[in-house]
Design a protein around this motif. Sequence first.
Motif, PDB file in Angstrom:
ATOM      1  N   GLU A 208     -83.131 -87.505 -41.639  1.00 14.84           N
ATOM      2  CA  GLU A 208     -82.291 -88.531 -41.027  1.00 14.84           C
ATOM      3  C   GLU A 208     -83.018 -89.878 -40.962  1.00 14.84           C
ATOM      4  N   ALA A 209     -84.328 -89.829 -40.744  1.00 11.56           N
ATOM      5  CA  ALA A 209     -85.101 -91.074 -40.724  1.00 11.56           C
ATOM      6  C   ALA A 209     -85.079 -91.737 -42.093  1.00 11.56           C
ATOM      7  N   GLY A 210     -85.201 -90.933 -43.145  1.00  8.65           N
ATOM      8  CA  GLY A 210     -85.134 -91.482 -44.495  1.00  8.65           C
ATOM      9  C   GLY A 210     -83.778 -92.083 -44.802  1.00  8.65           C
ATOM     10  N   LEU A 211     -82.711 -91.418 -44.362  1.00  7.02           N
ATOM     11  CA  LEU A 211     -81.367 -91.943 -44.587  1.00  7.02           C
ATOM     12  C   LEU A 211     -81.148 -93.247 -43.822  1.00  7.02           C
ATOM     13  N   MET A 212     -81.666 -93.316 -42.602  1.00 11.59           N
ATOM     14  CA  MET A 212     -81.508 -94.531 -41.804  1.00 11.59           C
ATOM     15  C   MET A 212     -82.260 -95.708 -42.415  1.00 11.59           C
TER      16      MET A 212
ATOM     17  N   LEU B 196     -82.184 -89.963 -54.744  1.00 11.42           N
ATOM     18  CA  LEU B 196     -83.400 -89.793 -55.534  1.00 11.42           C
ATOM     19  C   LEU B 196     -84.627 -90.232 -54.745  1.00 11.42           C
ATOM     20  N   GLN B 197     -84.532 -91.353 -54.040  1.00 12.56           N
ATOM     21  CA  GLN B 197     -85.653 -91.807 -53.213  1.00 12.56           C
ATOM     22  C   GLN B 197     -85.940 -90.823 -52.089  1.00 12.56           C
ATOM     23  N   LEU B 198     -84.876 -90.273 -51.506  1.00 19.44           N
ATOM     24  CA  LEU B 198     -85.056 -89.293 -50.436  1.00 19.44           C
ATOM     25  C   LEU B 198     -85.804 -88.066 -50.943  1.00 19.44           C
ATOM     26  N   LEU B 199     -85.499 -87.666 -52.180  1.00 19.37           N
ATOM     27  CA  LEU B 199     -86.182 -86.511 -52.763  1.00 19.37           C
ATOM     28  C   LEU B 199     -87.642 -86.828 -53.068  1.00 19.37           C
TER      29      LEU B 199
ATOM     30  N   LYS C 237     -89.542 -89.590 -52.189  1.00 17.23           N
ATOM     31  CA  LYS C 237     -90.368 -90.288 -51.198  1.00 17.23           C
ATOM     32  C   LYS C 237     -90.454 -89.569 -49.853  1.00 17.23           C
ATOM     33  N   VAL C 238     -89.519 -88.649 -49.601  1.00 20.71           N
ATOM     34  CA  VAL C 238     -89.495 -87.983 -48.295  1.00 20.71           C
ATOM     35  C   VAL C 238     -89.649 -86.475 -48.435  1.00 20.71           C
ATOM     36  N   ARG C 239     -88.710 -85.851 -49.128  1.00 20.18           N
ATOM     37  CA  ARG C 239     -88.693 -84.386 -49.180  1.00 20.18           C
ATOM     38  C   ARG C 239     -89.942 -83.808 -49.852  1.00 20.18           C
ATOM     39  N   MET C 240     -90.230 -84.266 -51.064  1.00 21.00           N
ATOM     40  CA  MET C 240     -91.348 -83.683 -51.801  1.00 21.00           C
ATOM     41  C   MET C 240     -92.703 -83.956 -51.155  1.00 21.00           C
ATOM     42  N   PRO C 241     -92.982 -85.186 -50.659  1.00 16.87           N
ATOM     43  CA  PRO C 241     -94.251 -85.363 -49.939  1.00 16.87           C
ATOM     44  C   PRO C 241     -94.352 -84.493 -48.694  1.00 16.87           C
ATOM     45  N   ALA C 242     -93.236 -84.318 -47.969  1.00 19.28           N
ATOM     46  CA  ALA C 242     -93.271 -83.488 -46.767  1.00 19.28           C
ATOM     47  C   ALA C 242     -93.512 -82.017 -47.111  1.00 19.28           C
ATOM     48  N   ALA C 243     -93.024 -81.575 -48.272  1.00 15.87           N
ATOM     49  CA  ALA C 243     -93.182 -80.171 -48.685  1.00 15.87           C
ATOM     50  C   ALA C 243     -94.356 -79.995 -49.637  1.00 15.87           C
TER      51      ALA C 243
ATOM     52  N   GLY D 151     -89.907 -74.661 -49.653  1.00 14.90           N
ATOM     53  CA  GLY D 151     -90.558 -75.850 -49.111  1.00 14.90           C
ATOM     54  C   GLY D 151     -89.584 -76.974 -48.826  1.00 14.90           C
ATOM     55  N   LEU D 152     -88.640 -77.208 -49.744  1.00 17.42           N
ATOM     56  CA  LEU D 152     -87.686 -78.299 -49.561  1.00 17.42           C
ATOM     57  C   LEU D 152     -86.699 -78.011 -48.438  1.00 17.42           C
ATOM     58  N   LYS D 153     -86.355 -76.724 -48.244  1.00 15.59           N
ATOM     59  CA  LYS D 153     -85.395 -76.393 -47.190  1.00 15.59           C
ATOM     60  C   LYS D 153     -86.030 -76.328 -45.808  1.00 15.59           C
ATOM     61  N   SER D 154     -87.355 -76.276 -45.747  1.00 20.51           N
ATOM     62  CA  SER D 154     -88.028 -76.146 -44.450  1.00 20.51           C
ATOM     63  C   SER D 154     -88.343 -77.490 -43.805  1.00 20.51           C
ATOM     64  N   ILE D 155     -87.948 -78.587 -44.440  1.00 24.10           N
ATOM     65  CA  ILE D 155     -88.223 -79.917 -43.886  1.00 24.10           C
ATOM     66  C   ILE D 155     -87.308 -80.172 -42.689  1.00 24.10           C
ATOM     67  N   SER D 156     -87.832 -80.795 -41.657  1.00 26.17           N
ATOM     68  CA  SER D 156     -87.061 -81.037 -40.441  1.00 26.17           C
ATOM     69  C   SER D 156     -85.924 -82.022 -40.706  1.00 26.17           C
ATOM     70  N   HIS D 157     -84.807 -81.813 -40.014  1.00 20.23           N
ATOM     71  CA  HIS D 157     -83.650 -82.695 -40.156  1.00 20.23           C
ATOM     72  C   HIS D 157     -83.963 -84.098 -39.643  1.00 20.23           C
ATOM     73  N   GLU D 158     -84.843 -84.194 -38.668  1.00 19.77           N
ATOM     74  CA  GLU D 158     -85.186 -85.509 -38.130  1.00 19.77           C
ATOM     75  C   GLU D 158     -85.837 -86.388 -39.201  1.00 19.77           C
ATOM     76  N   LEU D 159     -86.707 -85.784 -40.023  1.00 20.75           N
ATOM     77  CA  LEU D 159     -87.368 -86.541 -41.076  1.00 20.75           C
ATOM     78  C   LEU D 159     -86.364 -87.011 -42.124  1.00 20.75           C
TER      79      LEU D 159
END
Length: 670
Positions: free
Chosen positions: A255-259, A265-268, A270-276, A245-253
């Motif tokens: 990159e948006a979190g990084l920007m 930790l926030q990326l994991l 707030k972004v990765r886990m909710p998306a997966a 699940g974590l590896k299937s997240i789009s790179h665009e999402l």
Amino acid sequence: MITGATAVTTVKASGLSPIIASRRTIGFVLLAILIVVAGRIGYQQLDWVTHYPSAWVLPLSDWISAFFEWLVYDFRFFRDSALEFSARDVTRGFGALLNYPLAFTESLFFSGFNGQVPALPWVTVVGLAFVLGHWAGGWRVALIGGLAFLYLAVFGVWQASMQTFALVIVTVPLVFSLGLLFGILMARHRTFETLVTPLFDMLQSMPPFAYMVPIVVMYGVGNVPAMVVTAVFAVPPVARCVALGLKSISHELIEAGLMMGCTPLQLLCKVRMPAARETLLVGLNQGIMQTLAMIVLASLIGASGLGSQLLTSLQSLRLGQALEQGLAIVVIAVALDRLSRAYARKPPTYSNRSLSAWRRHPYLTMALVFIPLSIGLAHFIPALGVLSDTQTLSTAPWWDAKVEWVTVHWYDSVQTFRNFMLMQALIPIRDFFQSTPWVTFVGLVALLGHRLGGWRLALGSSVLMLFPVVTGLWTQTMTTVYMIGTAAAVCIVIGFLLGVSVAGSQRLSKITLGLCDFFQTFPSFIYLIPVVMLFKVSDLSAIIAVLLFAVVPMVRYTILGLRNVSPRLLETVTQQGTTRWQRLVKVKLPIALPEIMLGISQVIFMALFMVAITSLIGTQDLGAEINAARSGNDTGRALVAGLCIAFLGIVADRLIGAWAKRKKAELGVR
């Protein structure tokens, strides 16, 4: 995926040219014949081919047993100091920590608190299951959850069911937490994934009975060791699901979190886990089902509840009670499966903070109101707390009567069939496998590996197949291959034919897949009941039990493979004037074949899982080795036999995977 006219061209033109393909096939067949002939000549002329010399046997089991004996009795941390402690002190301390939440849940659902505060009444648990089901998935899931727990109360298995349920409630968070941790590390660090993947392959291929023995040595017996065994068994599939699940997240999402300035930790969080989220919750569902399946098996090392009662009923041949207890396990499994699946599909909800708390959380409010109300009613109406024996129902006498009727009226016919199958089919097959020289079998595996995946696969497969030889378990391994091969062959034929027959109808496919889901919730012990009832103790009973347990994935993957063929492709070939039979044979089956082969791989893994369980009804294979080692706490013997089974599964999986990958490349399927 393959679509349209391009797909038709790909199917027609796939593979090597006929001349090259035929030459390679002829060469493969000639080499196979040469290996068989050489092995047969060596079998007649050379003793070391006929019987692997005992002087060459690697005493690995003795080394492992000696290591665990040293670890338990001699090894010390901070030796000769005030802080000295042993490895067993560490494991027992960890076990004591696990025992705190377990004692609380057992008091809550089963035993009560210090004899002063009773456990939750059955009416309370049933009502909470109904509320939870409605919150997760609506009225349908609510009825499934409520009626499932009502069944446990009405049919007199409430106490044992709550013991099992309390154990599941504590074990699932442990399993999911460990799976989440491993999954995150696998998704973030390729090196870690490379290191841990072979370990997970081994744990998923090895029968759980094999690693029960070292855990018993380190933790003792009881519910806590059962939780540890369950974690070892259930964490790998959860971790794989989380990593996927974590590896299937789009790179665009990402990159948006990084920007936006997210920390790692926030990326994991707030972004990765909710998306997966959906995939993570599928992992939670897998953890629940694996936990429930393993906790039943863990009754062999002292786990209380339904598993312990089921094992006792089977050993005393009280088949009616055993079936009733088994159905109770299935009911719990179905309820937890439907609740977790409904929650996985439930979209996130957002509440209006301007509303009052009870309006923002109506289900929580309903539960908080219902709990004291139902407990108060149970205090005044004892039947709402615990039903007495006179107030419950039992189907055990009815089942016992049916067993007696079958024994009286079918005994001669069943025994005639049993004796015929044993004498005319199974014993000759067993003798054939046991008389196969080890050099022939290993050579053929290496040749097949080279044919499908090159020298690397050939070398790896042959080395793994040499392990039973050098550890002195070749005869038991060949007996296992005979039993698993026979059962798997029948599973493949039956599952394939059933899958093909219903795949053409969407309605029949849906019904069949639903039945597959239902039967997959059955604990493995359940399949021993009908075969012991009809065929007594024999190899035929063990093979039929394996068949009943392992046929489900073959049906499932056949249906899914055929149903996933592109409708555009089918429309194109239909317009070209193909018949229904031609569409099946020339188009559907070639494209679905990789998925069907994955179904075969799952059949083999599930059949190997049953090896140690069928040893309880008298087989003489690697499962019997593990069972004997478990009885004597022989750690080395159990692990070596378990590794032999695991290596059989890994070799089969690698060969089938290489074939499926090659076929997908030929067909142009992504």
